[in-house]
Scaffold this active site. Sequence first.
Site, PDB file in Angstrom:
ATOM      1  N   LYS A 161       0.848  -1.194   0.000  1.00 51.78           N
ATOM      2  CA  LYS A 161       0.000   0.000   0.000  1.00 51.78           C
ATOM      3  C   LYS A 161       0.885   1.245   0.000  1.00 51.78           C
ATOM      4  CE  LYS A 161      -3.805   1.929   2.798  1.00 51.78           C
ATOM      5  NZ  LYS A 161      -4.610   1.698   4.019  1.00 51.78           N
ATOM      6  N   SER A 191      -9.257   1.924   2.552  1.00 56.63           N
ATOM      7  CA  SER A 191      -8.245   2.677   1.855  1.00 56.63           C
ATOM      8  C   SER A 191      -7.188   1.800   1.177  1.00 56.63           C
ATOM      9  CB  SER A 191      -7.546   3.631   2.848  1.00 56.63           C
ATOM     10  OG  SER A 191      -6.881   2.920   3.873  1.00 56.63           O
ATOM     11  N   SER A 211     -10.302  -0.643   6.354  1.00 57.97           N
ATOM     12  CA  SER A 211      -9.489  -0.384   5.168  1.00 57.97           C
ATOM     13  C   SER A 211      -8.746  -1.588   4.625  1.00 57.97           C
ATOM     14  CB  SER A 211      -8.491   0.744   5.459  1.00 57.97           C
ATOM     15  OG  SER A 211      -9.155   1.975   5.591  1.00 57.97           O
TER      16      SER A 211
END
Length: 528
Positions: A129, A204, A228
């Site tokens: 990420k 996210s 997320s």
Amino acid sequence: MGLTVGERIQKWLLRAVSGFFFAAFRLFSRPEPVRPAKVPPVRNPLLTLPAVQLAEKIRRREVTSVEVVQAYIDRIQEVNTLLNAVIKDRFSAALSEAAHVDRLIDEETGGEEALADRLPLLGVPLSVKESFFLQGMPCSAGLVSRAGVLASGDAPAVALLKRAGAIPVGVTNTPELCMWVESSNYLYGITKNPYDTQRICGGSSGGEGSILGSGGSVIGIGSDIGGSIRMPSFFNGIFGHKGTTGIVSNDGQYPPSSARQQEFLSTGPMCRYAEDLLPMLRIMAGANADKLSLSSDVDLKKLRFFTVVDDGGSPLTSPVDKQLVEAQRKVAQRLEADLGVKVKEISFPQLKYSYQIWDTFLALPDEDGKPPQPFVELMADGGPAVWPVWELIKWLFGKSDHTMAAISLAFLKSIHSATPSQFILQQKETLQRSMEEVLGTDGVLLYPPHPVLAQEHHHPLFTPFNAAYTAIFNILGLPVTQCPLGLSVEGLPLGVQVVAGKLQDRLTLAVALYLQKAFGGWRDPGAT
């Protein structure tokens, strides 16, 4: 006792603001061009093996790390033009590191077992990420003002995976400042769902979910303060684990957490195959792994199972999709038939306040009375705090560097009460006690991952509170594994959250392995 008049007004304002921003977005935004509905099928058999099997084959010289890394590079290049999931690659460096791995194996004298113990993920590709620090790679969290900012080192969790032999191939997209359920920003653009490119990939850790779900990665790293990890895992048909709070280090991320937010943030693994969850968690936990007793066997027949069908009817969230209700019912039936257990349907009345609990606790000050850094300051990245009204005006004319999602969140935060509701604080404490009493050290709970399937792009602007289905477990600090359960009639992933008591992560991971075998696990989106 219900909500006070003031709290009802606040609830109405929340829905009104979200409705306004969705209407404004639809009115002033330009429609995106239609793209192909899904990614091409996976053809290389190396892409259909769990990371633990790939590592074993590499150690045994049945395949080289270069071959495996190249296979994933080829797949990323095949799908990423459709998905926009990997926003910066390090392909050349990854191939060089893979070649070094192959030389290391050729020179190894300690034997395969010693190599597996020392470097359990040796030669296996890894996606990261973008909000995590990965040396030499961007770490903007989608903020335009941070374009060009590169990480000077690795986040602890990333470093541990690299130390175990994993090879990062690139970093993946997030929403602006990692605070939305759709991964879209004005620095990198919007990321799409591999099962239907007109649908969201979640947030996210949405870029992670998208590239993993497409078969472009086998293991990845995400973070979760409100779902997320779990929402993208659900929307993209993969496995994701939010561990017991405080086990895996959350350091080395942007934006940094403040006040009490560290108590609710969880860094964890995302992957296509359930057998990779436990070894990844063990590696990422480092010295804290012993607290989870991950080596202890789990006898599923000796566990107590519970199912909760919805949040009890919160006016803020959507009704649970009937296909999700049916999928969870089938899980309960299969558990009872296969294991001889009884899955008891229960409810927790306090779940209807999940969003309010999450919103309240995320805003609480630390023990010194210092509140968390305001969202408008994070948006400004060190400059003067952003004025949401002015940003909205600029957005209407295409001049803002901030997405409608971030601007709407800034508005929502601006009407947030500075004084926490005693009623909501009480609901949380009651829920915490009740759930921990039910789960104990041998209980497992089934709960919907989200009330709706992956929505069309930008539609979460009208349903921002649906994240409450995942967010509540961040506040409770409980371990949760998101598990895929096949596809809906629309060809979109179904799933379920599996919850256990604190430090009982091994229970949810064991159930994930069972559910993979029972329901098929990840499905190739190009083959459906």
